[in-house]
Design an enzyme around this catalytic site. Structure first.
Site, short mmCIF file in Angstrom:
data_model
loop_
_atom_site.label_atom_id
_atom_site.label_comp_id
_atom_site.label_asym_id
_atom_site.label_seq_id
_atom_site.Cartn_x
_atom_site.Cartn_y
_atom_site.Cartn_z
N ASP A 14 -7.57 4.72 -1.27
CA ASP A 14 -6.86 3.43 -1.30
C ASP A 14 -7.73 2.34 -1.94
OD1 ASP A 14 -4.70 1.78 -0.81
OD2 ASP A 14 -5.36 1.24 1.21
N ASN A 62 5.48 5.54 -1.15
CA ASN A 62 5.09 4.86 -2.39
C ASN A 62 6.23 4.75 -3.40
OD1 ASN A 62 1.67 6.12 -2.24
ND2 ASN A 62 2.41 4.08 -1.70
C1 IPE Z 1 -1.73 5.24 1.33
O1 IPE Z 1 -2.00 4.03 0.72
C2 IPE Z 1 -1.21 6.20 0.33
C3 IPE Z 1 -2.15 6.66 -0.69
C4 IPE Z 1 -3.40 6.34 -0.78
C5 IPE Z 1 -1.60 7.54 -1.65
P1 IPE Z 1 -0.96 2.81 0.72
O2 IPE Z 1 -1.62 1.72 -0.01
O3 IPE Z 1 0.35 3.27 0.22
O4 IPE Z 1 -0.84 2.49 2.27
P2 IPE Z 1 -0.30 1.17 2.99
O5 IPE Z 1 1.02 0.85 2.37
O6 IPE Z 1 -1.30 0.08 2.75
O7 IPE Z 1 -0.24 1.53 4.44
C1 IPE Z 2 -3.95 3.71 -3.63
O1 IPE Z 2 -4.24 2.45 -4.12
C2 IPE Z 2 -3.17 4.54 -4.62
C3 IPE Z 2 -1.76 4.74 -4.26
C4 IPE Z 2 -1.21 4.39 -3.15
C5 IPE Z 2 -0.93 5.39 -5.26
P1 IPE Z 2 -3.26 1.23 -3.94
O2 IPE Z 2 -2.40 1.16 -5.16
O3 IPE Z 2 -2.55 1.29 -2.66
O4 IPE Z 2 -4.29 0.02 -3.95
P2 IPE Z 2 -4.20 -1.31 -3.10
O5 IPE Z 2 -4.13 -0.90 -1.64
O6 IPE Z 2 -2.95 -2.03 -3.53
O7 IPE Z 2 -5.44 -2.04 -3.43
MG MG Z 3 -2.99 0.57 -0.80
#
Ligand code: IPE
Ligand code: IPE
Ligand code: MG
Length: 234
Positions: A14, A62
């Site tokens: 993340d 997502n």
């Molecule tokens: C969790 O991250 C999913 C992945 C890393 C693929 P998110 O960024 O989607 O999680 P939330 O929405 O902050 O809980």
């Molecule tokens: C994790 O990074 C990757 C996916 C969930 C696909 P994020 O895209 O959630 O990154 P932040 O949390 O917005 O920084």
């Molecule tokens: Mg995230």
């Protein structure tokens, strides 16, 4: 006592979006750097004799992101499938994709199957990429499978019908990006995992960050419900 080292490490990768935002770049630029970080971390884990690495790449939830980000992530996956399989072969990585295939395009599904097939004989490290994965989806698909086969629902049967049955439960779950939640990752499998939360944004995650997580794990006492005294009697 022997030093504890995890056989199976799982990572919620993340922080890609924030990494990009800090640099005034589009979010997809962060995801691209996230792929580079994954390549780095697979190599680091193999060097540290970790046998299984399971990463969360795209959650069931997502899909709710803006359309251009979702399509950008699909393109990135297609590109990585086209470009990286030869390198996985060279490094002895067996890749598997874990998650719901329905909802993915036919060309992506074909790419996933081909990458799995091409690397099926590799034994240095197992890499599970959770894509279109959700812990709740996993429990439901496992339960449905047992019902369809007329099997009784027991903990053992359910565990062996989960999408990660081939590699067992994670010993250590790392989440980067500073949030302290599982976000629907490996809910059943996480029952006794040690958790480690790193403030590091995923594209920046390097050897020192991985080693900090492994050092923390080494200092944990995994009691599985027992008392400390039962684990190391005087
Ligand atoms: C969790 O991250 C999913 C992945 C890393 C693929 P998110 O960024 O989607 O999680 P939330 O929405 O902050 O809980
Ligand atoms: C994790 O990074 C990757 C996916 C969930 C696909 P994020 O895209 O959630 O990154 P932040 O949390 O917005 O920084
Ligand atoms: Mg995230």
């Amino acid at each position: 006592m022997d030093k504890l080292s995890p056989r199976h490490v799982a990572i919620v990768m993340d922080g890609n979006g924030r990494w990009a935002k800090q640099r005034f770049l589009p979010r997809i630029a962060g995801h691209k750097r996230g792929v580079d970080a994954l390549k780095r971390v697979v190599r680091l884990c193999a060097q540290r004799d970790i046998q299984v690495l399971t990463v969360f790449a795209f959650s069931s939830e997502n899909w709710n992101r803006p359309q251009d980000e979702v399509s950008g992530l699909m393109e990135l996956l297609a590109l990585a499938l086209a470009r990286e399989v030869a390198q996985l072969q060279k490094e002895g990585v067996r890749i598997r994709f874990v998650g719901e295939r329905q909802g993915l395009s036919a060309s992506i599904t074909k790419g996933l199957d081909e990458a799995e097939r091409a690397t099926a004989a590799n034994t240095r490290i197992e890499l599970n990429v959770c894509f279109n994965y959700g812990g709740r989806w996993d429990v439901v698909q496992a339960a449905r499978r047992l019902v369809a086969d007329g099997q009784a629902i027991t903990e053992e049967a359910l565990s062996s019908a989960l999408s990660t049955a081939h590699c067992g439960d994670p010993d250590l779950i790392i989440r980067t990006g500073g949030e302290m939640r599982l976000s629907n990752f490996l809910l059943w499998q996480a029952a006794y995992a040690e958790l480690f939360f790193s403030p590091c944004l995923w594209p920046d995650f390097d050897a020192a960050d991985l080693d900090a997580a492994l050092a923390a794990y080494e200092g944990r006492e995994r009691r599985f419900g027992k008392t400390s005294e039962q684990l190391s009697p005087e």
